[in-house]
Scaffold this active site. Sequence first.
Site, mmCIF file in Angstrom:
data_model
loop_
_atom_site.group_PDB
_atom_site.id
_atom_site.type_symbol
_atom_site.label_atom_id
_atom_site.label_comp_id
_atom_site.label_asym_id
_atom_site.label_seq_id
_atom_site.Cartn_x
_atom_site.Cartn_y
_atom_site.Cartn_z
ATOM 1 N N LYS A 37 61.581 -13.846 96.834
ATOM 2 C CA LYS A 37 61.257 -15.202 97.299
ATOM 3 C C LYS A 37 60.438 -15.158 98.587
ATOM 4 O O LYS A 37 59.587 -16.020 98.818
ATOM 5 C CB LYS A 37 62.526 -16.035 97.484
ATOM 6 C CG LYS A 37 62.897 -16.833 96.254
ATOM 7 C CD LYS A 37 63.593 -16.027 95.196
ATOM 8 C CE LYS A 37 62.848 -15.765 93.950
ATOM 9 N NZ LYS A 37 63.583 -14.978 92.958
ATOM 10 N N GLY A 73 56.937 -7.211 79.828
ATOM 11 C CA GLY A 73 58.056 -8.152 79.859
ATOM 12 C C GLY A 73 57.650 -9.431 80.582
ATOM 13 O O GLY A 73 57.420 -9.411 81.795
ATOM 14 N N ALA A 74 57.538 -10.526 79.808
ATOM 15 C CA ALA A 74 57.190 -11.825 80.417
ATOM 16 C C ALA A 74 58.455 -12.640 80.634
ATOM 17 O O ALA A 74 58.553 -13.794 80.223
ATOM 18 C CB ALA A 74 56.203 -12.584 79.537
ATOM 19 N N GLY A 75 59.442 -12.006 81.263
ATOM 20 C CA GLY A 75 60.676 -12.720 81.594
ATOM 21 C C GLY A 75 60.593 -13.215 83.032
ATOM 22 O O GLY A 75 59.497 -13.462 83.554
ATOM 23 N N ILE A 101 61.366 -11.737 86.013
ATOM 24 C CA ILE A 101 60.722 -10.847 86.987
ATOM 25 C C ILE A 101 59.226 -10.748 86.698
ATOM 26 O O ILE A 101 58.394 -10.814 87.610
ATOM 27 C CB ILE A 101 61.360 -9.436 86.986
ATOM 28 C CG1 ILE A 101 62.826 -9.523 87.431
ATOM 29 C CG2 ILE A 101 60.576 -8.477 87.881
ATOM 30 C CD1 ILE A 101 63.548 -8.197 87.489
ATOM 31 N N GLU A 115 54.280 -8.973 76.383
ATOM 32 C CA GLU A 115 55.633 -9.402 76.011
ATOM 33 C C GLU A 115 55.891 -9.095 74.538
ATOM 34 O O GLU A 115 55.050 -9.360 73.672
ATOM 35 C CB GLU A 115 55.770 -10.920 76.288
ATOM 36 C CG GLU A 115 56.927 -11.621 75.639
ATOM 37 C CD GLU A 115 58.297 -11.106 76.065
ATOM 38 O OE1 GLU A 115 58.509 -10.837 77.257
ATOM 39 O OE2 GLU A 115 59.174 -10.960 75.163
ATOM 40 N N GLY A 161 64.332 -6.409 81.389
ATOM 41 C CA GLY A 161 65.768 -6.658 81.439
ATOM 42 C C GLY A 161 66.493 -5.607 82.251
ATOM 43 O O GLY A 161 65.896 -4.627 82.718
ATOM 44 N N ALA A 218 72.680 -14.400 90.637
ATOM 45 C CA ALA A 218 73.475 -14.238 91.849
ATOM 46 C C ALA A 218 74.547 -15.324 91.961
ATOM 47 O O ALA A 218 75.701 -15.034 92.294
ATOM 48 C CB ALA A 218 72.555 -14.281 93.071
ATOM 49 N N HIS A 264 62.273 -43.316 97.777
ATOM 50 C CA HIS A 264 60.866 -43.436 97.418
ATOM 51 C C HIS A 264 59.998 -43.184 98.643
ATOM 52 O O HIS A 264 60.298 -43.721 99.708
ATOM 53 C CB HIS A 264 60.567 -44.831 96.880
ATOM 54 C CG HIS A 264 59.107 -45.019 96.573
ATOM 55 N ND1 HIS A 264 58.519 -44.476 95.451
ATOM 56 C CD2 HIS A 264 58.117 -45.659 97.258
ATOM 57 C CE1 HIS A 264 57.229 -44.782 95.452
ATOM 58 N NE2 HIS A 264 56.958 -45.495 96.538
#
Length: 477
Positions: A58, A192-194, A196, A215, A283, A332, A456
């Site tokens: 992050k 892997g297009a997950g 991560i 992927e 994974g 987590a 708003h």
Amino acid sequence: MSKNFDVVVIGGGPGGYIAAIRAAQLGLSVAAIDSWQNAKGGSALGGTCTNVGCIPSKALLQSSEHFEMAGHGFAEHGIGVEGLKLDLAQMQKRKDKVVQQNNDGITYLYKKNKITSFLGLAAFVGKAEGGYEVKVTRAGAPDESIVGKHIIVATGSNPRALPGAPFDENLILSNTGALAIGAVPKKLCLVGAGVIGLEMGSVWRRLGSEVTVLEALPAFLGAVDEQVAKEARKAFDKQGLSITLGVKITKVTSGKNEVTVEYDDADGKAQKGTFDRLIVSIGRVPNTDGLNVVAVGLSIDERGFVVVDGDCKTNLENVWAIGDVVRGPMLAHKAEEEGVAVAERIVGQKPHVDFNTVPWVIYTHPEIAWVGQTEQALKASGREYKAGSFPFMANGRARALGDTTGLVKVIADAKTDEILGVHMVGPNVSELIAEAVVAMEFKASAEDIARICHAHPSLSEATKEAALAVDKRTLNF
Ligand code: FAD
Ligand code: NAI
């Protein structure tokens, strides 16, 4: 001589450290063992999440987003930037500092809660008077022996490697290497297009890499609501993230400074690409390495997970397991909830973790977040439902932000109107999803959200409008 504790927690990730804190709050004596060491050999509490997962990813997502905004987003706001340059070393230094602040925070919390912390690898020795004996070993330090009346196993997970292509963290990277690259790769491949793959792919694309994501599955983000996945795919395509579905990786060959990936595409045609770096994000596997489970007969299933029931009880009396090392989503906050619940069960309380209301967030841009069931899952189960969605394009705050991609979708039971799932793609939906989680925990109906006053202009009005859309009565669309 061994030291005795009410609870011994093995693993200092979000599952283990939160379990340790909650157990201490409840008046139990707690030992917490963790093997993660920083570059100086000291302890680095927080596990995968803090050291090579949630937190550093992050930090880099935020920094790379600022870089992209300065390069491509500010002009629209009338802000000109001249001489923009990337200082990747500083970006990585900041990320390391954020990690360290989190490590230090947990060390402080252990002290505050009078938790006895051990640095080293824990292994079961066997049953002992008053519980189970665990040995802690670390190179250069004497072994220590601890006895716990209760043991909580929270040893987490490790990245899965492609067959025949072990991680070297130089050319073939796991999440650990992916977060520590020292120079922006010109050509980067992610297998892997997950979660991560998309988060790390976003970071390095924003910083200038040409990113290829390969992927295996034929569908993009198969676990995500199809409408949301489609919207997200459109946005990623526009950004230039090249995603190829339905591939079968056949060979990975490392050269001196490059790595070649061979694969069959969705039509079965052989393809080949050469890249500066390869990130493998296919994974993760549960981690029970070094625990010596055979010494006590702890049950492990065929995929390597510690076998637990709904309450995180293992096959052994007073031995519990939580987090990534057991079934369920590898998140987590799921690990934390299980940690709290186990500590409370140890003192005889009756907590409950509702897996149906565990939120998911993918921190790309746009962000993707959801809780509960997808439309395709409801269709498959035959449950009757109503769905309503609202695009951020029609939300005043999103227009003011200049960030109108995406939508909020609410799905409710056809008869009772109870909310069954909420799916979002768009700006700050990682924060917006919390309202949906609260609503579902309280068994709210779509009408409940529709009748609640939302500030708003705010992005949260899109959630209210999506709830109104369930009853086909949006006000602003
Ligand atoms: P871990 O965090 O893996 O901690 C286990 C700890 O136990 C480690 O410190 C390990 O060294 C230690 N250990 C293992 N064996 C022993 C032993 N025998 N003796 C002593 N210590 C031992 N999840 C989210 O919810 N949000 C996110 O944004 C997010 N981002 C992620 C990004 C990346 C790149 C990755 C890889 C993961 C991310 N995750 C995220 C997943 C999250 O990191 C895990 O779900 C979470 O860390 C699991 O917590 P845990 O306590 O079960 O295990
Ligand atoms: P993932 O399960 O999210 O995605 C792995 C992807 O790789 C899947 O789409 C799968 O079909 C594909 N795949 C598997 N084998 C393959 C192969 N041989 N060739 C090509 N593709 C293949 O796993 P990922 O991204 O490694 O992350 C692990 C876990 O860490 C996540 O499932 C999640 O639980 C956690 N995480 C959570 C984050 C968050 O909450 N924001 C961020 C990052 C990770």
